[in-house]
Design an enzyme around this catalytic site. Structure first.
Site, short mmCIF file in Angstrom:
data_model
loop_
_atom_site.label_atom_id
_atom_site.label_comp_id
_atom_site.label_asym_id
_atom_site.label_seq_id
_atom_site.Cartn_x
_atom_site.Cartn_y
_atom_site.Cartn_z
N ASP A 151 1.08 -1.00 0.06
CA ASP A 151 0.24 -0.20 0.31
C ASP A 151 0.72 1.48 0.27
O ASP A 151 1.73 1.56 0.53
CB ASP A 151 -1.05 -0.03 0.73
CG ASP A 151 -1.63 1.20 1.29
OD1 ASP A 151 -2.42 0.53 0.07
OD2 ASP A 151 -1.67 1.61 1.90
N GLU A 186 1.56 0.18 -4.52
CA GLU A 186 0.94 1.85 -4.86
C GLU A 186 2.56 2.60 -5.49
O GLU A 186 2.88 2.69 -4.63
CB GLU A 186 0.14 1.88 -4.93
CG GLU A 186 -1.20 0.90 -4.60
CD GLU A 186 -1.90 1.95 -3.65
OE1 GLU A 186 -3.53 2.32 -3.48
OE2 GLU A 186 -1.83 2.14 -2.56
#
Ligand code: CA
Length: 666
Positions: free
Chosen positions: A356, A387
């Site tokens: 994340d 990400e």
């Protein structure tokens, strides 16, 4: 570093101390931390423990500025008084230790530190087990948490392509229509169910049987480490995505059948992984090392402001938009994160990690994680991707690089990044809801679509990126679902369905690893909601009735996925993969290319592919190179490859649809 006892240092004072190279020299510790056993030869027989054989229980915590440290032991995971308390001994490098001659498996513990003139009560940052709501750590003999057959547990072999399906433990099995037994709905144990069917009708598969049919190879679980936003003792219908970590090395308790007993959640998550493996899936874990639930954590209590970034003005860095940023670049923080990833891979047999807000972590740490996984498990065996962005400015220390998109060339070739370029080119901006993408009418996106085919990330760095560095996707848990996004521009449902199929057709025929949000294959809707992280379970749950009502669409996905696995030219993850794609057409609302599909040693009936995307509202005819072409998939039928029909000289691509052609090897 001189400070009168009793005076509390400010965040900025701490920052200055930690930035000094003297600090790392004096306090950098590379030994084991947390709870573990030592001298445990020949004690695997149950009797041997009972006799108190040569096995010591060791507790070790890193707290360089503590003046004193005490270990407290409890019978339970919450409430009650400690039944024992022991002063800890200060070792080198700011480490405190307590050793017990007996096996303390199943005993709960915390620490009392004297720090900055205050008495601080904290859990263990390295805890591997904990009581309810993660408020107290637990000593665990992990071998006693292994399900039967765990030693022999193996992930299924990798196939030609990785198809990742992102789901949430609770959303997966909450819907009563899924046919899961009442007591496992929303729990880890739902993944142990086989042969579930719609309302138990024995006809329409749901759950893992449904997924198997669909062709998914990897199940990505949204956070399953212990997080803070759901009360583990509260209402079972509470819902949160779980991007708010408390204990990085402990499974979340609300998905277990008994969060009050620390060993139960560990065993049940292992059982879920084991069952997923047995049913043919690899398992990917969503990891959030970029921030924590709050600053009230064991990290902050044991080493104030060491694990969190502080800005030059002394305020807390908040590039996560969640209140704090983890200082991954600090050596003891990097150690904690690296060991945590390896722990999940080794202890829970996780097959990959989705990071994340990876852009908040530093490139060096990501590469170290990749190298350590490669060394232990084989090159590229465990997937790593994330990400490549942050939510805002972060105060990373000077001399480090963020693992953001613009730095992807510095990342290992087996660290993937989510391709927001492909996502936005196909469906339109996730931020501007009414802005279309290629499929619903955006002007000038044809080039971006052709770049997506090659998994091109727009980096102008020293080397070409490989598809191994690209996660190709058009929907994830964040932002509107694909169905809801297309509804913003296309109220007419028939037209929207054609766009939907074209969107699926595009990304499933682009290079890169394939990823989609659970239920995308069944036109999942959240009623237009963009960010459902704390919305009700009714909005977030997977709708198993819909999965069958949308059977035609699910079948369309199924055919495309099955076809994809037969196309080496698209599955190629190497640095040279892009050379296999030759752009041929780019006109308004139309893009097409040839793929060098089958090279020596590769197995496919089709030597060359021709892939055509038409979003115009009328058919387009295109001439083909040579002959021997057959249609493999179009906008209606993705199983044409099972009964291929000849296409001569010219192909016709219907309005708003894809056409995939293959040229058969003579
Ligand atoms: Ca929790």
């Amino acid at each position: 570093m001189k400070k009168e006892s009793g005076m509390k240092r400010t965040a900025l004072e701490y920052k200055k101390i930690y930035e000094s190279p003297d600090f790392d020299r004096e306090y950098g510790y590379d030994g084991k931390l947390g709870f573990f056993y030592e001298n445990e030869e020949n004690v695997f027989q149950e009797n041997a423990f009972r006799k108190g054989a040569s096995r010591e229980s060791v507790f070790r915590i890193w707290s360089p500025f503590a003046k004193q440290a005490q270990l407290r032991l409890f019978r339970d995971g919450s409430g009650g008084e400690p039944f024992a308390a022991f002063p800890m001994k200060r070792l080198e490098k700011g480490v405190w230790e307590y050793r017990a001659a007996e096996d303390l498996h199943g005993i709960y513990y915390d620490f009392i530190l004297e720090l900055d003139g205050e008495r601080v009560q904290t859990t263990d940052p390295y805890a591997k087990a904990c009581g309810i709501n993660g408020k107290r750590s637990m000593a665990a003999d992990l071998r006693r948490t292994d399900p039967e057959g765990w030693e022999g547990d193996l992930a299924p072999e990798n196939g030609p392509e990785q198809v990742i399906w992102e789901t949430h433990v609770k959303e997966f099995s909450w819907d009563p229509a899924g046919g899961f037994p009442e007591e496992v709905r929303g729990k880890y144990r739902a993944f142990c169910c086989k042969d579930t069917t719609l309302r138990g009708n024995s006809v329409h598969p749901t759950g893992l049987s449904y997924l198997k049919e669909l062709g998914v190879t990897h199940v990505q679980l949204m956070p399953v480490y212990d997080y803070g936003s759901v009360d583990e003792a509260g209402d079972p219908a509470q819902f949160n995505w779980g991007y708010d970590p408390m204990n990085w090395n402990v499974p979340e308790g609300s998905y277990s059948s008994d969060p009050a007993h620390g060993e139960v959640r560990i065993r049940e998550l292992k059982e879920a992984v084991q069952s997923l493996h047995r049913q043919g899936f690899r398992v990917i874990m969503d990891v959030v090392y970029n921030h924590t639930y709050s600053l009230e954590t064991a990290l902050q209590k044991t080493a104030p402001w060491y694990y969190y970034r502080v800005k030059e003005d002394g305020t807390v860095s908040n590039g996560s938009a969640c209140g704090n940023d983890i200082a991954s670049e600090r050596p003891m923080c990097a150690k904690l994160i690296l060991e945590s990833v390896l722990y999940w891979a080794e202890e829970y047999h996780m097959d990959g990690f989705r990071f994340d807000l990876m852009g908040l972590l530093d490139v060096e740490l990501m590469n170290r994680i990749r190298a350590a996984l490669d060394e232990r498990f084989g090159k590229g065996e465990k997937l790593v991707y994330g990400e490549p962005w942050e939510a805002g400015y972060t105060a990373m220390e000077k001399g480090f690089r963020q693992a953001v998109k613009n730095n992807v060339r510095h990342l290992d070739e087996n660290i993937g990044i989510f391709s927001d370029r492909t996502r936005d080119a196909v469906r339109g901006s996730v931020f501007r809801l009414k802005e279309p993408g290629f499929v619903n009418g955006a002007q000038g996106t044809e080039g971006a679509i052709l770049n997506s085919a090659k998994a091109w990330q727009g980096s102008r760095g020293a080397r070409m990126l490989a598809p191994s560095q690209t996660i190709t996707y058009i929907s994830a848990h964040d932002n509107q679902t694909l169905w809801d996004k297309l509804a913003e521009t296309t109220p007419d449902e028939e037209e929207r369905r054609r766009q939907y199929r074209l969107a699926a057709g595009i990304y499933l025929t682009c290079q890169g690893r394939l990823f989609f949000l659970s239920g995308e294959e069944a036109a999942r809707t959240k009623g237009g909601l963009e960010d459902s992280y704390n919305a009700s379970i009714e909005i977030n749950r997977l709708d198993w009735e819909r999965a069958w009502r949308e059977r035609e669409l699910v079948d369309y996905y199924r055919g495309l996925i099955a076809l994809r696995k037969q196309l080496p030219g698209l599955c190629d993850k190497s640095l040279q993969a892009a050379e296999r794609i030759r752009a041929a057409w780019k006109r308004k609302g139309f893009a097409g290319f040839y793929v060098d599909n089958c090279r020596d040693g590769e197995d496919s009936p089709w030597k060359t592919l021709c892939i055509l995307y038409n979003r115009r509202k009328k058919p387009v005819r295109v001439p083909l190179e040579g002959d021997g072409w057959e249609a493999l998939a179009d906008g209606r039928d993705s199983f044409l490859w099972k009964k291929p029909e000849r296409v001569r000289k010219e192909a016709q691509v219907e309005a708003v649809s894809i056409l995939v052609l293959g040229k058969r090897e003579k």
